[in-house]
Design a protein around this motif. Structure first.
Motif, PDB file in Angstrom:
ATOM      1  N   MET A 160       0.836  -1.196   0.000  1.00 41.86           N
ATOM      2  CA  MET A 160       0.000   0.000   0.000  1.00 41.86           C
ATOM      3  C   MET A 160       0.872   1.248   0.000  1.00 41.86           C
ATOM      4  SD  MET A 160      -3.170   0.849  -0.025  1.00 41.86           S
ATOM      5  CE  MET A 160      -4.425  -0.055   0.859  1.00 41.86           C
ATOM      6  N   VAL A 161       1.990   1.178   0.739  1.00 40.88           N
ATOM      7  CA  VAL A 161       2.855   2.359   0.873  1.00 40.88           C
ATOM      8  C   VAL A 161       3.442   2.756  -0.479  1.00 40.88           C
ATOM      9  CG1 VAL A 161       5.043   3.201   1.811  1.00 40.88           C
ATOM     10  CG2 VAL A 161       3.429   1.987   3.292  1.00 40.88           C
ATOM     11  N   PHE A 162       3.884   1.754  -1.261  1.00 42.58           N
ATOM     12  CA  PHE A 162       4.643   2.085  -2.455  1.00 42.58           C
ATOM     13  C   PHE A 162       3.888   2.907  -3.501  1.00 42.58           C
ATOM     14  CE2 PHE A 162       8.200  -0.101  -0.902  1.00 42.58           C
ATOM     15  CZ  PHE A 162       9.264   0.406  -1.617  1.00 42.58           C
ATOM     16  N   PRO A 163       2.721   2.458  -3.953  1.00 39.62           N
ATOM     17  CA  PRO A 163       2.040   3.280  -4.958  1.00 39.62           C
ATOM     18  C   PRO A 163       1.708   4.679  -4.445  1.00 39.62           C
ATOM     19  CG  PRO A 163       0.804   1.255  -4.500  1.00 39.62           C
ATOM     20  CD  PRO A 163       1.991   1.242  -3.610  1.00 39.62           C
ATOM     21  N   ILE A 164       1.348   4.794  -3.183  1.00 39.79           N
ATOM     22  CA  ILE A 164       1.010   6.115  -2.646  1.00 39.79           C
ATOM     23  C   ILE A 164       2.268   6.974  -2.550  1.00 39.79           C
ATOM     24  CG2 ILE A 164       0.012   7.367  -0.700  1.00 39.79           C
ATOM     25  CD1 ILE A 164      -1.685   4.912  -0.130  1.00 39.79           C
ATOM     26  N   PHE A 165       3.359   6.328  -2.141  1.00 39.20           N
ATOM     27  CA  PHE A 165       4.619   7.066  -2.061  1.00 39.20           C
ATOM     28  C   PHE A 165       5.018   7.609  -3.436  1.00 39.20           C
ATOM     29  CE2 PHE A 165       9.138   7.028  -2.964  1.00 39.20           C
ATOM     30  CZ  PHE A 165       9.599   7.954  -2.048  1.00 39.20           C
ATOM     31  N   VAL A 166       4.995   6.732  -4.431  1.00 39.23           N
ATOM     32  CA  VAL A 166       5.404   7.144  -5.781  1.00 39.23           C
ATOM     33  C   VAL A 166       4.539   8.320  -6.241  1.00 39.23           C
ATOM     34  CG1 VAL A 166       5.482   6.436  -8.198  1.00 39.23           C
ATOM     35  CG2 VAL A 166       6.320   4.899  -6.429  1.00 39.23           C
ATOM     36  N   ASN A 167       3.244   8.205  -5.976  1.00 42.95           N
ATOM     37  CA  ASN A 167       2.302   9.255  -6.364  1.00 42.95           C
ATOM     38  C   ASN A 167       2.627  10.586  -5.675  1.00 42.95           C
ATOM     39  OD1 ASN A 167      -1.265   9.118  -6.886  1.00 42.95           O
ATOM     40  ND2 ASN A 167       0.076  10.862  -6.925  1.00 42.95           N
ATOM     41  N   LEU A 168       2.801  10.524  -4.355  1.00 43.06           N
ATOM     42  CA  LEU A 168       3.053  11.753  -3.602  1.00 43.06           C
ATOM     43  C   LEU A 168       4.432  12.324  -3.911  1.00 43.06           C
ATOM     44  CD1 LEU A 168       1.543  10.878  -0.127  1.00 43.06           C
ATOM     45  CD2 LEU A 168       0.718  12.591  -1.734  1.00 43.06           C
ATOM     46  N   ASP A 169       5.374  11.420  -4.216  1.00 42.75           N
ATOM     47  CA  ASP A 169       6.718  11.859  -4.507  1.00 42.75           C
ATOM     48  C   ASP A 169       6.749  12.656  -5.810  1.00 42.75           C
ATOM     49  OD1 ASP A 169       9.416  11.871  -3.685  1.00 42.75           O
ATOM     50  OD2 ASP A 169       9.896  10.504  -5.321  1.00 42.75           O
ATOM     51  N   ARG A 170       5.903  12.252  -6.745  1.00 47.57           N
ATOM     52  CA  ARG A 170       5.852  12.941  -8.035  1.00 47.57           C
ATOM     53  C   ARG A 170       5.007  14.208  -7.968  1.00 47.57           C
ATOM     54  NH1 ARG A 170       3.928   8.495 -12.152  1.00 47.57           N
ATOM     55  NH2 ARG A 170       2.209   8.945 -10.786  1.00 47.57           N
ATOM     56  N   LEU A 171       4.247  14.336  -6.903  1.00 44.42           N
ATOM     57  CA  LEU A 171       3.356  15.499  -6.773  1.00 44.42           C
ATOM     58  C   LEU A 171       4.182  16.780  -6.781  1.00 44.42           C
ATOM     59  CD1 LEU A 171       0.453  16.599  -6.007  1.00 44.42           C
ATOM     60  CD2 LEU A 171       1.229  16.486  -3.661  1.00 44.42           C
ATOM     61  N   ASP A 172       3.809  17.699  -7.640  1.00 43.02           N
ATOM     62  CA  ASP A 172       4.515  18.959  -7.770  1.00 43.02           C
ATOM     63  C   ASP A 172       4.328  19.775  -6.490  1.00 43.02           C
ATOM     64  OD1 ASP A 172       5.605  21.335  -8.469  1.00 43.02           O
ATOM     65  OD2 ASP A 172       4.503  21.551 -10.355  1.00 43.02           O
ATOM     66  N   LYS A 173       5.425  19.926  -5.733  1.00 45.34           N
ATOM     67  CA  LYS A 173       5.315  20.592  -4.438  1.00 45.34           C
ATOM     68  C   LYS A 173       4.931  22.067  -4.596  1.00 45.34           C
ATOM     69  CE  LYS A 173       6.645  16.759  -2.542  1.00 45.34           C
ATOM     70  NZ  LYS A 173       6.770  15.988  -3.792  1.00 45.34           N
ATOM     71  N   ARG A 174       5.126  22.595  -5.790  1.00 44.53           N
ATOM     72  CA  ARG A 174       4.743  23.993  -6.002  1.00 44.53           C
ATOM     73  C   ARG A 174       3.235  24.175  -5.916  1.00 44.53           C
ATOM     74  NH1 ARG A 174       8.546  24.449 -11.127  1.00 44.53           N
ATOM     75  NH2 ARG A 174       7.355  22.565 -11.441  1.00 44.53           N
ATOM     76  N   LEU A 175       2.502  23.076  -6.195  1.00 42.38           N
ATOM     77  CA  LEU A 175       1.046  23.161  -6.060  1.00 42.38           C
ATOM     78  C   LEU A 175       0.665  23.422  -4.607  1.00 42.38           C
ATOM     79  CD1 LEU A 175      -0.151  20.234  -8.348  1.00 42.38           C
ATOM     80  CD2 LEU A 175      -0.026  22.671  -8.866  1.00 42.38           C
ATOM     81  N   LEU A 176       1.434  22.845  -3.700  1.00 41.03           N
ATOM     82  CA  LEU A 176       1.142  23.050  -2.283  1.00 41.03           C
ATOM     83  C   LEU A 176       1.430  24.501  -1.898  1.00 41.03           C
ATOM     84  CD1 LEU A 176       2.751  19.763  -0.885  1.00 41.03           C
ATOM     85  CD2 LEU A 176       0.478  20.135  -1.856  1.00 41.03           C
ATOM     86  N   GLU A 177       2.503  25.040  -2.474  1.00 42.09           N
ATOM     87  CA  GLU A 177       2.808  26.445  -2.213  1.00 42.09           C
ATOM     88  C   GLU A 177       1.739  27.342  -2.817  1.00 42.09           C
ATOM     89  OE1 GLU A 177       6.748  27.408  -3.480  1.00 42.09           O
ATOM     90  OE2 GLU A 177       7.602  26.718  -1.580  1.00 42.09           O
TER      91      GLU A 177
END
Ligand SMILES: Nc1ncnc2c1ncn2[C@@H]1O[C@H](COP(=O)(O)OP(=O)(O)O)[C@@H](O)[C@H]1O
Ligand SMILES: [Mg+2]
Lengths: 283, 377
Positions: A160-177
C-alpha cells in the motif's frame, strides 16, 4: 512490419502466459464445479448444480473474506498513507531511499515466519500479558478477527505504501505552495490538493491489496487459528483435506466471480471520483 | 519617489510604502541568495526585479510571499513586520514561474480557489461573479469548464494571472510569468499585463531576466546581482545614469572602453584607454585619478560620417558588418586601437548620408555628453 503485427508481438508473451496460467486453469475449475465428487475424492464428470446449491455450507468463509478483505484494505490505507506522506513530502531527501528500503525489509523473510512471530506477540504471553500488567485483564487477541486484521496490515503495508509514495513523490510541491499562497491552511491544502492528487496512488494500492486479500489463506490460518477463516482456507481444506474437488471448484469459481464484481464496481467508483481527470482517466 | 507619478493607487490609499524590505538577507547553506536587500514598494507601483539567472530574484519574491523566512532583516507589509506570518495569511498573491495550476480542477475552480479559502466563505454566486470578471479581464470568457491540460501555454498563463488577481491582493508577485511564451505572445501579454495593472491599480512586482520586458513595463526597476540590489530607479534613470558598468550593460546595450582615470574636473573625467587614446566622459558617480573605469557609449549616441564630411575630431573606423533593423541600421565597426564597437544609425541619417557598406572607411564620432565614465563595480 506493420504497427499491428508489432503490437501483437508485444502482447504475445503476456498473452501466452495468460492462456496457460489463467484461462486454462479457470476453464478447468469451471468444468469441475459442475461435476461430482468421486467416492474416494477427486472429480467425476457430470453436469449438476449441486455444488453451487451447497455453497451456503461455506457461508462463514465468504462472510469473513468479504468483511476482512475490505477492512484490511482500509486499515492498511489508513496506516500506509501517513507513512507514505511522510516519506514523500517530509522526510529529508538524503534519507528517503534508506527509509523506503526499511519499509520493505520485512519482505526479506517469509511471511510464514513473520506471521509466527505475531502468534507470540498476540498470544497469552505477549501483548495480553503486558495489558494484564497494567490492569487490563483477560484480553484475547490471538485467533480473533482482530489478530487476522493486524497480520494483514503488517503483511500488506508495503504494498500500500509504495504506490502512494510514488504518487506523492511525483506530486509537484509547487502546487502546495500555490494553495498556501491562495490562503489555504496546511490542513485545507491537504484536503483540497494533496489528497485528491494522490487518488491514483490510493486507488492502485487499494486494488493491489484488496485483490490479494480476497485470495489470502496464510494469515487467517496462522493468526485465526481455524476460527477465522477465509475462502482461501476453505479451498485448501476442500482440495487438500477432504479432496472434494467439485465443491472446491464451485467455491473457487464463486470467489472469482465475486472478485470480478467488486473490482469492476470499484473501478467504476474510482473513475467517477476522478471523472475527467487526466491522471485518473488513464488508469 | 513621488507617488503621484504612478497609476492611481487603490481606493484604500496607504501613506507609507505597501511593502518594505529592510536589510533582508537569506542564506542557503553557503549561498547568500539575498544579501542586505533594502527596498520600499509603493502602492500602485509596477516594480521589476531584473538580473541574470541565479541572482536571487525568486528568493526575494518568495521572502515577500512568505515561503522563505529571511535569515536576517525585516519584511513589512502595510507598515507591519510580517517575518513570522504564514504565506496563507498574507494579503499577497503570486503568479508562479511555471504557473502551478491545479490539474485536478477546472479553469473556473482554479480561479475561484483563493476566494473559497476565505473565512467566512463568500456566497457561491459572489465567487462565480468574481471568477467571471477575472476571466473577462484575462480574456478567457467561456473557458470556465476547461481542464488545465486542455489549455495552451499562453492560456495557462492567463489562468494563473486570473487566479491571483481575483483575490485583489495588496501585492501581486509575478515570477518570470512570460518566460515560457513565444516572442509574439510575450509581447502581447506584456502589454496586456500592463493594462491590467493600470486598470486595477494593483501593486505588481515582476521578476524577469529580460531587460526589454523590464524596461517596457515597469515604473521602477531593481537591478540585481549576486543577491544584492545594484541600483533601483525608473527605466530612464537607469538608462541615463547607470551606477556602474554592470547596470549600463543590463539596461540597453552599450560599448565599453576600459581604461584608467587620468584627470577629473567636476564630473568630467579623462580616461586613458587602449593605444594611448584618451576619452572624455561624464562621471555618474565620483571617480578618482588612477581608478580603473569603463567609458560607456551607447550605440545610438555614435554617428557615422563619410571620412571627408567634416574636419571635426572622430575615430576612423572600418565597417565590418551591417544589420538592417527597419527604423535603424546596426553597424559593427572597428577602430585600430579602440577595437570593435556597435553603432546604431537612424533611418533618417541613412537617407541623407548612407547607406554605408561593409568594408567602407568612415569617421565615428559622438558628443562629449554621450560618453559616461562608469565604475567597474
Ligand atoms: N531552496 C534553496 N536551497 C538552496 N539554494 C537555493 C534555494 N533557493 C535558491 N537557492 C540558490 O539561491 C540563489 C538564487 O536563486 P534564485 O532566487 O532562484 O535566483 P533567480 O530567481 O534570480 O534565478 C541560487 O544560487 C540558487 O541556487
Ligand atoms: Mg527565478
Amino acid at each position: 512490419m506493420t504497427q499491428r503485427s508489432r503490437n501483437l508481438l508485444l502482447l504475445a508473451p503476456a498473452g501466452a502466459w495468460f492462456l496457460v496460467m489463467l484461462v486454462i486453469p479457470l476453464t478447468v475449475v469451471l468444468i469441475f464445479s459442475f461435476g461430482e465428487r468421486g467416492a474416494a475424492g477427486g472429480y467425476v464428470p457430470a453436469f449438476t448444480l449441486d455444488q453451487y446449491a451447497n455453497l451456503p455450507a461455506r457461508w462463514a468463509a465468504f462472510k469473513n473474506t468479504l468483511i476482512l478483505a475490505p477492512a484490511g484494505t482500509l486499515a492498511s490505507l489508513l496506516i500506509a498513507y501517513p507513512l507514505a506522506y511522510y516519506l514523500a513530502v517530509r522526510a529529508d531527501p538524503r534519507w528517503k531511499t534508506v527509509l523506503l528500503v526499511l519499509v520493505i525489509v520485512p519482505f526479506w523473510t517469509s511471511i510464514l515466519i513473520r506471521s509466527y512471530a505475531w502468534i507470540f506477540l498476540l498470544g497469552g504471553r505477549g501483548i495480553p500479558a503486558l495489558l494484564a500488567a497494567i490492569g487490563i485483564e483477560d484480553v484475547r487477541l490471538i485467533n480473533t478477527p482482530f489478530a487476522v486484521l493486524i497480520g494483514i496490515v503488517y503483511g500488506y503495508l508495503p504494498l500500500m505504501v509504495f504506490p502512494i509514495f510514488v504518487n506523492l513523490d511525483r506530486l509537484d510541491k509547487r502546487l502546495l505552495e500555490a494553495s498556501s499562497d491562495l490562503g489555504a491552511s496546511p490542513w485545507r491544502t491537504f484536503l483540497q490538493v494533496t489528497l485528491p492528487m494522490s487518488l491514483p496512488g490510493i486507488a492502485t494500492g487499494c486494488l493491489l491489496v484488496f485483490i490479494l486479500l480476497m485470495g489470502e489463506f496464510l494469515i487467517p490460518a496462522i493468526l485465526g487459528g481455524g476460527k477465522v477463516f477465509f475462502v482461501g482456507n476453505a479451498l485448501v481444506d476442500l482440495f487438500l483435506q477432504s479432496r472434494n474437488w467439485a465443491f472446491g471448484s464451485a467455491v473457487a469459481a464463486t470467489l472469482v466471480i465475486l472478485m470480478l464484481v467488486t473490482v469492476t464496481a470499484y473501478m467504476r467508483l474510482i473513475r467517477r471520483l476522478g471523472a475527467q481527470r487526466e491522471d485518473v482517466a488513464l488508469m | 519617489m513621488n507617488k503621484a507619478a504612478y497609476a492611481p493607487p487603490p481606493s484604500k490609499a496607504t501613506l507609507g510604502p505597501i511593502a518594505e524590505l529592510r536589510n533582508v538577507s537569506k542564506r542557503f547553506g553557503d549561498i547568500l541568495a539575498a544579501d542586505g536587500l533594502d527596498l520600499s514598494i509603493m502602492s500602485g507601483e509596477f516594480l521589476s526585479f531584473l538580473g541574470p539567472s541565479g541572482c536571487g530574484k525568486t528568493t526575494a519574491l518568495r521572502i515577500l510571499a512568505g515561503f522563505e523566512a529571511p535569515t536576517t532583516g525585516e519584511v513589512l507589509l502595510d507598515g507591519e513586520i510580517v517575518n513570522d506570518l504564514d504565506p496563507f495569511r498574507r494579503p499577497v498573491n503570486m503568479v508562479f514561474q511555471h504557473y502551478a495550476l491545479f490539474p485536478h480542477l477546472t479553469v473556473a475552480q482554479n480561479i475561484g480557489y483563493g476566494l473559497r479559502q476565505r473565512r467566512p466563505r463568500p456566497p457561491r454566486d459572489e465567487i462565480e461573479r468574481k471568477v467571471k470578471t477575472a476571466l473577462e479581464i484575462v480574456r478567457l470568457e467561456g473557458f470556465e469548464d476547461r481542464r488545465i491540460w486542455e489549455m495552451s501555454g499562453g492560456q495557462q498563463q492567463r489562468v494563473a494571472l486570473a487566479r491571483a488577481i481575483v483575490n485583489e491582493p495588496k501585492l501581486l508577485l509575478l515570477d518570470e510569468p512570460m518566460a515560457a511564451l513565444d516572442r509574439k505572445l510575450r509581447k502581447e501579454m506584456q502589454i496586456e499585463l500592463q493594462n491590467i495593472q493600470r486598470r486595477l491599480g494593483m501593486t505588481f512586482i515582476l521578476v524577469t531576466h529580460d531587460q526589454e520586458e523590464a524596461l517596457s513595463m515597469s515604473d521602477r526597476i531593481c537591478i540585481m546581482r549576486d543577491g544584492r540590489i545594484v541600483q533601483t530607479g525608473t527605466p530612464r534613470e537607469l538608462y541615463d545614469q547607470p551606477r556602474n558598468r554592470y547596470v549600463a550593460g543590463f539596461v540597453g546595450t552599450s560599448n565599453f572602453f576600459d581604461g584608467v582615470v587620468e584627470s577629473v574636473a567636476a564630473d568630467q573625467a579623462q580616461v586613458s584607454v587602449k593605444g594611448g587614446i584618451v576619452l572624455a566622459g561624464r562621471a555618474i558617480s565620483p571617480v578618482a585619478v588612477g581608478q580603473e573605469v569603463s567609458v560607456s557609449v551607447r550605440p545610438e549616441q555614435i554617428r557615422l560620417e563619410r571620412a571627408n564630411a567634416a574636419d571635426r575630431p572622430g575615430w576612423p573606423v572600418t565597417i565590418l558588418n551591417r544589420i538592417f533593423l527597419g527604423e535603424h541600421t546596426e553597424y559593427l565597426v572597428k577602430h585600430e586601437s579602440l577595437g570593435e564597437f556597435m553603432v546604431l544609425t537612424p533611418r533618417q541619417a541613412e537617407l541623407s548620408d548612407g547607406p554605408f557598406n561593409a568594408g567602407e572607411r568612415l569617421m565615428a564620432l559622438w558628443e562629449a555628453g554621450g560618453a559616461l565614465v562608469l565604475k567597474q563595480d
